[in-house]
Design a protein around this motif. Structure first.
Motif, PDB file in Angstrom:
ATOM      1  N   GLU A 181       0.832  -1.207   0.000  1.00 53.34           N
ATOM      2  CA  GLU A 181       0.000   0.000   0.000  1.00 53.34           C
ATOM      3  C   GLU A 181       0.864   1.253   0.000  1.00 53.34           C
ATOM      4  O   GLU A 181       0.546   2.240  -0.696  1.00 53.34           O
ATOM      5  CB  GLU A 181      -0.920  -0.023   1.214  1.00 53.34           C
ATOM      6  CG  GLU A 181      -1.955  -1.141   1.165  1.00 53.34           C
ATOM      7  CD  GLU A 181      -2.786  -1.219   2.434  1.00 53.34           C
ATOM      8  OE1 GLU A 181      -2.451  -0.494   3.395  1.00 53.34           O
ATOM      9  OE2 GLU A 181      -3.762  -2.004   2.458  1.00 53.34           O
ATOM     10  N   ALA A 182       1.958   1.248   0.766  1.00 49.45           N
ATOM     11  CA  ALA A 182       2.856   2.408   0.776  1.00 49.45           C
ATOM     12  C   ALA A 182       3.506   2.596  -0.590  1.00 49.45           C
ATOM     13  O   ALA A 182       3.668   3.728  -1.067  1.00 49.45           O
ATOM     14  CB  ALA A 182       3.922   2.227   1.852  1.00 49.45           C
ATOM     15  N   ALA A 183       3.885   1.484  -1.229  1.00 49.80           N
ATOM     16  CA  ALA A 183       4.487   1.579  -2.556  1.00 49.80           C
ATOM     17  C   ALA A 183       3.493   2.109  -3.578  1.00 49.80           C
ATOM     18  O   ALA A 183       3.863   2.880  -4.473  1.00 49.80           O
ATOM     19  CB  ALA A 183       5.014   0.215  -2.983  1.00 49.80           C
ATOM     20  N   ARG A 184       2.235   1.706  -3.457  1.00 51.27           N
ATOM     21  CA  ARG A 184       1.214   2.218  -4.383  1.00 51.27           C
ATOM     22  C   ARG A 184       1.030   3.719  -4.202  1.00 51.27           C
ATOM     23  O   ARG A 184       0.858   4.457  -5.184  1.00 51.27           O
ATOM     24  CB  ARG A 184      -0.108   1.496  -4.142  1.00 51.27           C
ATOM     25  CG  ARG A 184      -0.137   0.048  -4.654  1.00 51.27           C
ATOM     26  CD  ARG A 184      -0.073  -0.005  -6.174  1.00 51.27           C
ATOM     27  NE  ARG A 184      -1.276   0.571  -6.769  1.00 51.27           N
ATOM     28  CZ  ARG A 184      -1.395   0.893  -8.049  1.00 51.27           C
ATOM     29  NH1 ARG A 184      -0.351   0.744  -8.865  1.00 51.27           N
ATOM     30  NH2 ARG A 184      -2.529   1.385  -8.520  1.00 51.27           N
ATOM     31  N   LEU A 185       1.068   4.183  -2.942  1.00 52.16           N
ATOM     32  CA  LEU A 185       0.952   5.616  -2.690  1.00 52.16           C
ATOM     33  C   LEU A 185       2.129   6.388  -3.278  1.00 52.16           C
ATOM     34  O   LEU A 185       1.983   7.564  -3.661  1.00 52.16           O
ATOM     35  CB  LEU A 185       0.860   5.879  -1.189  1.00 52.16           C
ATOM     36  CG  LEU A 185      -0.431   5.407  -0.501  1.00 52.16           C
ATOM     37  CD1 LEU A 185      -0.353   5.643   1.001  1.00 52.16           C
ATOM     38  CD2 LEU A 185      -1.657   6.125  -1.096  1.00 52.16           C
ATOM     39  N   ASP A 186       3.279   5.717  -3.352  1.00 53.11           N
ATOM     40  CA  ASP A 186       4.463   6.354  -3.944  1.00 53.11           C
ATOM     41  C   ASP A 186       4.474   6.254  -5.456  1.00 53.11           C
ATOM     42  O   ASP A 186       5.433   6.711  -6.103  1.00 53.11           O
ATOM     43  CB  ASP A 186       5.738   5.712  -3.394  1.00 53.11           C
ATOM     44  CG  ASP A 186       5.960   6.072  -1.933  1.00 53.11           C
ATOM     45  OD1 ASP A 186       5.408   7.106  -1.498  1.00 53.11           O
ATOM     46  OD2 ASP A 186       6.678   5.329  -1.233  1.00 53.11           O
TER      47      ASP A 186
END
Length: 312
Positions: free
Chosen positions: A198-203
Motif C-alpha cells: 500500500e505504501a508503494a502504491r501511494l508512492d
C-alpha cells in the motif's frame, strides 16, 4: 516459646532443607543421566539411518572402481581397483553432451516454472476479484489429476505444434506455472505485510513494480526452493525424455535417458560385453551437479523453513 523449642524448630527446618537439597541434587543427577542416555540413543539412531541412506552411494562408488567381472559382487572395498574407468567412460559414452543437455533443460524448466508460478501466486495473494477462491481451488484441483491422464493429450498437443524430437516439451509447459508451486509461493506472499504494498502504491509504484521490487526480493528463499525442486525433477525426468527424445540422436539425450541407453547397449542380450562399470561411473558423475546445487542452496531451505515457522 522456650529456647529449646526454638533450637528444635531450627534443627527441623535445617533437616528439611537438607533433605530437599539432597532430593534436588539427586533429581538433577538422574535428569543428566537420562539426558545423556537419550542423546546417545538419538545419535545411534541418526548414525544408523545415515549409514542406511549412504550405503547405495557407497556401493555405487565401489562398483565404479571395479573391473567388468566384479561389478555386482556387493563388496564395498574392490578387490581390484580400476580408476581408469573414470577416464575410459568418456570414450565409451557421450556423457558430456548428456550432462550439458540435462543442465540446460533443467535450468530452463526451473527458471520458467519459478517465475511463472510466482507471478500467478502474487495475483492470487494480492488482488481481490470475483471468483478468486473458486479459481484458486480449480488450480489446486489440477494436482489431483494423475500424470497418466494428461500424458496423451500433452503428446498430441506437442505433436500438432511440431515439437516432437525437440527439447521444447521438456520445459515448455513450465511457462504456465505449476499448481503446487503456485500454492507454495502464494502462502509465502500472504505472510508479507500488506502495508508495504500500500505504501508503494501511494508512492506511485505499478503492480509490476510491486511484484518485482517488493514481492520477489522478499521471497527469495521460497523462490530458490521452487527452483531447486524443479531442477531436480527435470534432471531426473526419464519419462519425458523417453517419450519426446528417444527417436532422435543419442547425443541429444538427457542423463536419465542416456544411462538407460547405456544399460541396454552394454547388456549381453543386446550384443554388449556387460561393461556395466561405465554405467556406474556415469551414474556417479551425474549426481555431482545435484550435490553441488543442494550444497549451495541448503541455507535457503533453512531460511525458508524458519521464515514459514515465524509466520505460524
Amino acid at each position: 516459646m522456650s529456647a529449646t523449642t526454638q533450637r528444635a524448630g531450627v534443627v527441623s527446618f535445617d533437616a528439611e532443607m537438607t533433605d530437599a537439597a539432597t532430593r534436588t541434587a539427586n533429581g538433577d543427577r538422574w535428569y543428566r543421566i537420562r539426558s545423556r542416555i537419550g542423546k546417545t540413543v538419538l545419535a545411534v539412531v541418526l548414525v544408523g539411518f545415515a549409514l542406511l541412506f549412504l550405503y547405495p552411494f557407497a556401493w555405487l562408488l565401489a562398483a565404479s572402481l571395479k573391473p567388468r567381472g566384479e561389478v555386482f559382487d556387493n563388496a564395498l572395498i574392490p578387490e581390484t581397483f580400476v580408476p581408469h574407468n573414470y577416464v575410459e567412460v568418456w570414450n565409451q559414452l557421450p556423457l558430456l553432451p548428456w550432462i550439458g543437455n540435462s543442465i540446460l533443460i533443467a535450468l530452463l524448466a526451473a527458471t520458467f516454472v519459478a517465475v511463472s508460478s510466482s507471478m500467478v501466486a502474487f495475483g492470487f495473494a494480492y488482488f481481490s476479484f470475483p471468483g478468486r477462491k473458486i479459481l484458486f481451488g480449480l488450480v489446486l484441483a489440477t494436482m489431483m489429476l494423475p500424470g497418466a491422464v494428461t500424458m496423451v493429450p500433452q503428446y498430441l498437443i506437442w505433436k500438432d505444434l511440431g515439437a516432437l524430437g525437440t527439447w521444447i516439451p521438456l520445459f515448455g509447459a513450465n511457462l504456465f506455472g505449476s499448481a503446487f508451486y503456485i500454492f507454495l509461493q502464494r502462502q509465502f506472499f500472504l505472510g508479507l505485510p500488506r502495508e508495504l504494498f500500500e505504501a508503494a502504491r501511494l508512492d506511485g509504484a505499478s503492480y509490476w513494480g510491486l511484484f518485482t521490487r517488493i514481492a520477489m526480493p522478499l521471497s527469495i528463499p521460497s523462490f530458490v526452493i521452487i527452483f531447486l525442486f524443479e531442477f531436480q525433477a527435470s534432471w531426473n525426468n526419464f519419462q519425458g525424455a523417453l517419450i519426446y527424445l528417444s527417436a532422435g540422436s543419442v547425443s541429444d539425450y538427457t542423463v536419465p535417458l542416456g544411462i538407460s541407453y547405456a544399460m541396454t547397449t552394454f547388456s549381453p542380450t543386446n550384443g554388449g560385453h556387460g561393461d556395466y562399470q561405465y554405467v556406474m561411473v556415469a551414474s556417479l558423475l551425474v549426481t555431482l551437479p545435484m550435490l553441488i546445487l543442494f550444497a549451495f542452496g541448503q541455507r535457503y531451505f533453512i531460511e525458508g523453513v524458519a521464515t514459514q515457522g515465524r509466520k505460524g
